[in-house]
Write an enzyme that holds these catalytic residues in place. Structure first.
Site, PDB file in Angstrom:
ATOM      1  N   GLU A  79       3.939  -4.278  12.287  1.00 26.66           N
ATOM      2  CA  GLU A  79       3.464  -3.335  12.252  1.00 26.66           C
ATOM      3  C   GLU A  79       2.004  -4.037  10.991  1.00 26.66           C
ATOM      4  O   GLU A  79       1.956  -4.278  10.408  1.00 26.66           O
ATOM      5  CB  GLU A  79       3.656  -1.858  11.423  1.00 26.66           C
ATOM      6  CG  GLU A  79       4.501  -1.454  11.969  1.00 26.66           C
ATOM      7  CD  GLU A  79       4.013  -0.096  13.230  1.00 26.66           C
ATOM      8  OE1 GLU A  79       2.902  -0.261  13.810  1.00 26.66           O
ATOM      9  OE2 GLU A  79       5.000   0.638  14.274  1.00 26.66           O
ATOM     10  N   GLY A 100       2.350 -11.695   9.818  1.00 26.46           N
ATOM     11  CA  GLY A 100       2.779 -11.162  11.461  1.00 26.46           C
ATOM     12  C   GLY A 100       3.416 -12.107  12.618  1.00 26.46           C
ATOM     13  O   GLY A 100       3.743 -12.330  13.064  1.00 26.46           O
ATOM     14  N   GLU A 130       7.433   2.349  15.187  1.00 29.37           N
ATOM     15  CA  GLU A 130       8.556   2.957  14.346  1.00 29.37           C
ATOM     16  C   GLU A 130       8.129   4.535  14.781  1.00 29.37           C
ATOM     17  O   GLU A 130       7.445   5.640  15.217  1.00 29.37           O
ATOM     18  CB  GLU A 130       8.028   2.399  13.207  1.00 29.37           C
ATOM     19  CG  GLU A 130       7.986   1.480  12.545  1.00 29.37           C
ATOM     20  CD  GLU A 130       7.687   0.826  11.772  1.00 29.37           C
ATOM     21  OE1 GLU A 130       6.964   0.584  10.787  1.00 29.37           O
ATOM     22  OE2 GLU A 130       9.083   0.609  10.452  1.00 29.37           O
ATOM     23  N   GLY A 160       2.530  -5.841   7.191  1.00 24.31           N
ATOM     24  CA  GLY A 160       1.129  -6.172   6.563  1.00 24.31           C
ATOM     25  C   GLY A 160       0.575  -6.771   7.254  1.00 24.31           C
ATOM     26  O   GLY A 160      -0.294  -6.250   8.421  1.00 24.31           O
ATOM     27  N   SER A 161       0.695  -8.110   6.684  1.00 27.84           N
ATOM     28  CA  SER A 161      -1.221  -8.428   7.652  1.00 27.84           C
ATOM     29  C   SER A 161      -1.002  -9.020   8.557  1.00 27.84           C
ATOM     30  O   SER A 161       0.383  -9.252   9.422  1.00 27.84           O
ATOM     31  CB  SER A 161      -1.562  -9.489   6.959  1.00 27.84           C
ATOM     32  OG  SER A 161      -0.899 -10.681   6.328  1.00 27.84           O
ATOM     33  N   ASN A 208       0.807  -1.179  -0.230  1.00 26.14           N
ATOM     34  CA  ASN A 208      -0.163  -0.032  -0.036  1.00 26.14           C
ATOM     35  C   ASN A 208       0.746   1.558   0.040  1.00 26.14           C
ATOM     36  O   ASN A 208       0.913   2.104  -0.671  1.00 26.14           O
ATOM     37  CB  ASN A 208      -1.007  -0.118   1.018  1.00 26.14           C
ATOM     38  CG  ASN A 208      -0.266  -0.378   2.903  1.00 26.14           C
ATOM     39  OD1 ASN A 208       0.785  -0.619   2.705  1.00 26.14           O
ATOM     40  ND2 ASN A 208      -0.844   0.133   3.412  1.00 26.14           N
ATOM     41  N   CYS A 247      -3.222   1.577   7.333  1.00 23.60           N
ATOM     42  CA  CYS A 247      -3.346   1.357   7.965  1.00 23.60           C
ATOM     43  C   CYS A 247      -4.272   1.021   9.374  1.00 23.60           C
ATOM     44  O   CYS A 247      -4.879   1.077   9.528  1.00 23.60           O
ATOM     45  CB  CYS A 247      -2.174   0.134   8.671  1.00 23.60           C
ATOM     46  SG  CYS A 247      -1.205   1.414   9.131  1.00 23.60           S
TER      47      CYS A 247
HETATM   48  P1  NAD Z   1       1.283  -9.620   3.973  1.00 24.80           P
HETATM   49  O1  NAD Z   1       1.030  -9.719   4.950  1.00 24.80           O
HETATM   50  O2  NAD Z   1       0.381  -9.918   2.903  1.00 24.80           O
HETATM   51  O3  NAD Z   1       2.017  -9.183   2.527  1.00 24.80           O
HETATM   52  C1  NAD Z   1       3.280  -8.119   3.755  1.00 24.80           C
HETATM   53  C2  NAD Z   1       5.473  -8.772   2.596  1.00 24.80           C
HETATM   54  O4  NAD Z   1       4.752  -9.862   3.982  1.00 24.80           O
HETATM   55  C3  NAD Z   1       4.675  -8.733   1.511  1.00 24.80           C
HETATM   56  O5  NAD Z   1       6.258  -8.511   1.529  1.00 24.80           O
HETATM   57  C4  NAD Z   1       5.002 -11.045   1.646  1.00 24.80           C
HETATM   58  O6  NAD Z   1       5.585 -10.993   0.655  1.00 24.80           O
HETATM   59  C5  NAD Z   1       5.613 -10.872   2.816  1.00 24.80           C
HETATM   60  N1  NAD Z   1       5.026 -12.031   3.233  1.00 24.80           N
HETATM   61  C6  NAD Z   1       3.633 -12.382   3.623  1.00 24.80           C
HETATM   62  N2  NAD Z   1       3.825 -13.730   4.657  1.00 24.80           N
HETATM   63  C7  NAD Z   1       5.268 -13.949   4.606  1.00 24.80           C
HETATM   64  C8  NAD Z   1       5.825 -14.682   5.706  1.00 24.80           C
HETATM   65  N3  NAD Z   1       5.413 -15.453   6.179  1.00 24.80           N
HETATM   66  N4  NAD Z   1       6.579 -14.543   6.057  1.00 24.80           N
HETATM   67  C9  NAD Z   1       7.421 -13.231   5.773  1.00 24.80           C
HETATM   68  N5  NAD Z   1       7.221 -13.330   4.110  1.00 24.80           N
HETATM   69  C10 NAD Z   1       5.844 -12.717   4.642  1.00 24.80           C
HETATM   70  O7  NAD Z   1      -0.248  -8.000   3.742  1.00 24.80           O
HETATM   71  P2  NAD Z   1      -0.587  -6.804   2.018  1.00 24.80           P
HETATM   72  O8  NAD Z   1      -1.634  -7.360   1.785  1.00 24.80           O
HETATM   73  O9  NAD Z   1       0.537  -7.157   1.557  1.00 24.80           O
HETATM   74  O10 NAD Z   1      -0.701  -5.856   3.448  1.00 24.80           O
HETATM   75  C11 NAD Z   1      -1.955  -4.816   3.516  1.00 24.80           C
HETATM   76  C12 NAD Z   1      -1.720  -5.170   4.897  1.00 24.80           C
HETATM   77  O11 NAD Z   1      -0.760  -4.432   5.604  1.00 24.80           O
HETATM   78  C13 NAD Z   1      -3.000  -4.844   5.938  1.00 24.80           C
HETATM   79  O12 NAD Z   1      -3.580  -5.727   6.770  1.00 24.80           O
HETATM   80  C14 NAD Z   1      -2.834  -3.668   6.376  1.00 24.80           C
HETATM   81  O13 NAD Z   1      -2.889  -2.983   7.758  1.00 24.80           O
HETATM   82  C15 NAD Z   1      -1.509  -3.963   6.720  1.00 24.80           C
HETATM   83  N6  NAD Z   1      -0.484  -2.862   7.286  1.00 24.80           N
HETATM   84  C16 NAD Z   1      -0.197  -1.734   8.413  1.00 24.80           C
HETATM   85  C17 NAD Z   1       0.633  -1.097   8.264  1.00 24.80           C
HETATM   86  C18 NAD Z   1       1.021  -0.844   9.928  1.00 24.80           C
HETATM   87  O14 NAD Z   1       1.748   0.402  10.555  1.00 24.80           O
HETATM   88  N7  NAD Z   1       0.538  -0.922  10.989  1.00 24.80           N
HETATM   89  C19 NAD Z   1       0.617   0.062   7.449  1.00 24.80           C
HETATM   90  C20 NAD Z   1       0.984  -0.620   5.852  1.00 24.80           C
HETATM   91  C21 NAD Z   1      -0.373  -1.425   6.348  1.00 24.80           C
END
Ligand code: NAD
Length: 473
Positions: free
Chosen positions: A241, A224, A449, A219-220, A145, A275
């Site tokens: 995060e 996480g 962060e 990420g998600s 995002n 997020c």
């Molecule tokens: P995602 O978890 O699918 O992927 C994020 C990253 O992690 C990608 O690079 C992916 O390839 C990698 N990844 C996935 N599974 C992994 C694993 N098991 N081990 C290591 N790496 C792995 O998330 P997304 O769909 O790309 O992003 C959207 C999510 O991110 C939403 O839930 C959003 O709320 C969250 N987000 C949080 C923040 C914050 O600061 N809190 C900011 C932006 C987005």
């Protein structure tokens, strides 16, 4: 369509041995390829980062100069970064264009920060200080995002602290990070910033690798949790995060003419894909109808279109799975009897566009309310008492941000402080400057962060205890 740009490993461009497609979400067409990093290439990247760290950690002044040079190089390449980012995310150019600026701002902010060293005791018996040492190699994993901005929230403090970095961006948006790596090659010593691209498996392999001592992941929640489990086996430090389902509580004295346009602009920022945006609006029963009407009018005025349309405020959803998820949540809400006040449908034509949508009369158990929708679909929920609104706002596993809106600032602040979240706002939402620590409560994250806390997260505390010779007797 272009060939795949190279990875950045040990300060060199490393050509792809295999590739995957990158899709332009505004057209639903393949726009390029990215390298699918092989296990050997990952090994080279972490080895290079470990080798580079020995020298990089030694000279704080050189690190500050390098961070400033990186900021200048990013600023000089801003147009190319913006175009690449916009093509792979579908962001309108002004939204995409903010990210190179964020990168430069964060680099300059951390370049100007001292690494804290605290004097705990200094007397005849001892001098005791608390210093902060780098952790080593940092694995930085980012979502789609805000590919550049969120990467730099990690890279800038990690590098200042004396660590080196292996960055793994989302497979949906690898091209802007590869370009960031290319820019880094011109100003950073070899191995200090390595950029590898690939799928989730590559992220998991990077986390499981024994060399990185810190994982910083955005990420998600599911991603996480899996990172936390993997890192625990090796006691790697983690910052997570994760997602959010922020509540914004409009109090009975809220000035709707001021609050509603700000809330709509914030909730739909980046097509709702951030997020820390308002994702559930709580409105008091006595003003509910007026609130719903105001949100509907503001949402209907929002323009949607591809980056080539300069008048478009909102772009498409950035990925097909996200587009299908948002469309599914909206359709489910309608089946549950939601009143569609604005939008409600995909936009005709190619690309992952969805109308800015306001939904009324839903219960808290509807998935579009209970889950993180991450798109331009906003439910307005009716509440009876403020206590009830706070309780329902907190009735979630998420805890990223929240806000309360009202003319009486003190009263609104008292409500905001009852929200169980990492950041609580009064009469605003989602303002995230570099100086202010940012992180989630509950399942929204671990650690923070930004600010000084964001720097310390990339360090190991070290007590330096000097016994005074005179005190030995
Ligand atoms: P995602 O978890 O699918 O992927 C994020 C990253 O992690 C990608 O690079 C992916 O390839 C990698 N990844 C996935 N599974 C992994 C694993 N098991 N081990 C290591 N790496 C792995 O998330 P997304 O769909 O790309 O992003 C959207 C999510 O991110 C939403 O839930 C959003 O709320 C969250 N987000 C949080 C923040 C914050 O600061 N809190 C900011 C932006 C987005």
């Amino acid at each position: 369509m272009t060939g795949a740009p190279p990875l950045t490993i040990d300060g060199r461009p490393v050509a792809a041995q295999r590739t995957f497609d990158v899709v332009d979400p505004a057209l639903d067409q393949v726009t390029g390829q990215a390298p699918d990093c092989t296990p050997d290439q990952l090994e080279q990247a972490v080895t290079a980062a470990a080798r580079a760290q020995r020298e990089w950690r030694a000279d704080e002044d050189a690190r500050r100069k390098a961070l400033l040079a990186f900021a200048d190089a990013i600023t000089a390449a801003s147009d190319e970064l913006t175009a690449t980012l916009s093509r792979e995310t579908g962001k309108p150019l002004p939204v995409a264009g903010a990210e190179p600026g964020i990168c430069a701002t964060w680099l300059r902010y951390y370049a100007g920060m001292g690494i804290p060293r605290e004097l705990l005791q200094d007397d005849a018996s001892a001098r005791i200080e608390l210093a902060h040492r780098p952790l080593g190699v940092v694995a930085a994993i980012t979502p789609w995002n805000f590919p550049l901005g969120l990467a730099m929230w990690k890279i800038a403090p990690a590098l200042l602290a004396g660590n080196t970095v292996v960055l793994k961006p989302s497979p949906f948006t690898p091209l802007s990070s590869l370009l960031l790596g290319e820019i880094g090659r011109s100003v950073l010593p070899p191995g200090v910033l390595n950029v590898v691209t690939g799928g989730d498996r590559l992220g998991a392999d990077l986390v499981a690798h024994p060399v990185p001592r810190k994982v910083t992941f955005t990420g998600s929640v599911a991603g996480g949790k899996s990172v936390a489990v993997s890192a625990a086996a090796d006691l790697k430090r983690v910052t997570l995060e994760l997602g959010g389902n922020d509540a914004a509580i409009l109090l009975p004295d809220a000035d709707l003419a001021t609050a509603v346009p700000v809330l709509v602009g914030t909730a739909f920022f980046n097509t709702g894909q951030a997020c820390a945006l308002p994702k559930r609006i709580f409105a008091p029963a006595q003003t509910y109808d007026a609130v719903v009407e105001a949100f509907g009018a503001a949402a209907r005025a929002v323009t949607v279109g591809p980056p080539s349309d300069a008048s478009a405020q909102l772009g498409p959803l950035s990925t097909r799975p996200q587009y299908e998820r948002v469309a599914g949540l909206a359709a489910d809400a309608v089946r549950r009897g939601a009143r569609v006040v604005a939008g409600g449908h995909p936009v005709d034509g190619p690309g992952f566009f969805f109308e800015p949508t306001i939904l009324a009369d839903l219960g808290d158990d509807a998935p579009v309310v209970a889950e993180e929708q991450f798109g331009p679909v906003l439910p307005i929920l009716r509440y009876g008492t403020v206590d009830e609104a706070v309780e329902r706002a907190n009735d979630t596993t998420f805890g990223l941000c929240g806000s309360a809106w009202g003319a009486d600032e003190e009263r609104a602040a008292a409500v905001a402080e009852r929200l169980q979240c990492g950041t609580t706002f009064v009469n605003t939402h989602a303002e995230l400057p570099p100086t202010v620590p940012f992180g989630g409560a509950k399942w929204s994250g671990v650690g923070q962060e930004n600010g000084v806390a964001g720097l310390l997260a990339f360090t190991e505390p070290q007590v330096v205890h000097r016994k005074r010779t005179g005190a030995l007797a």
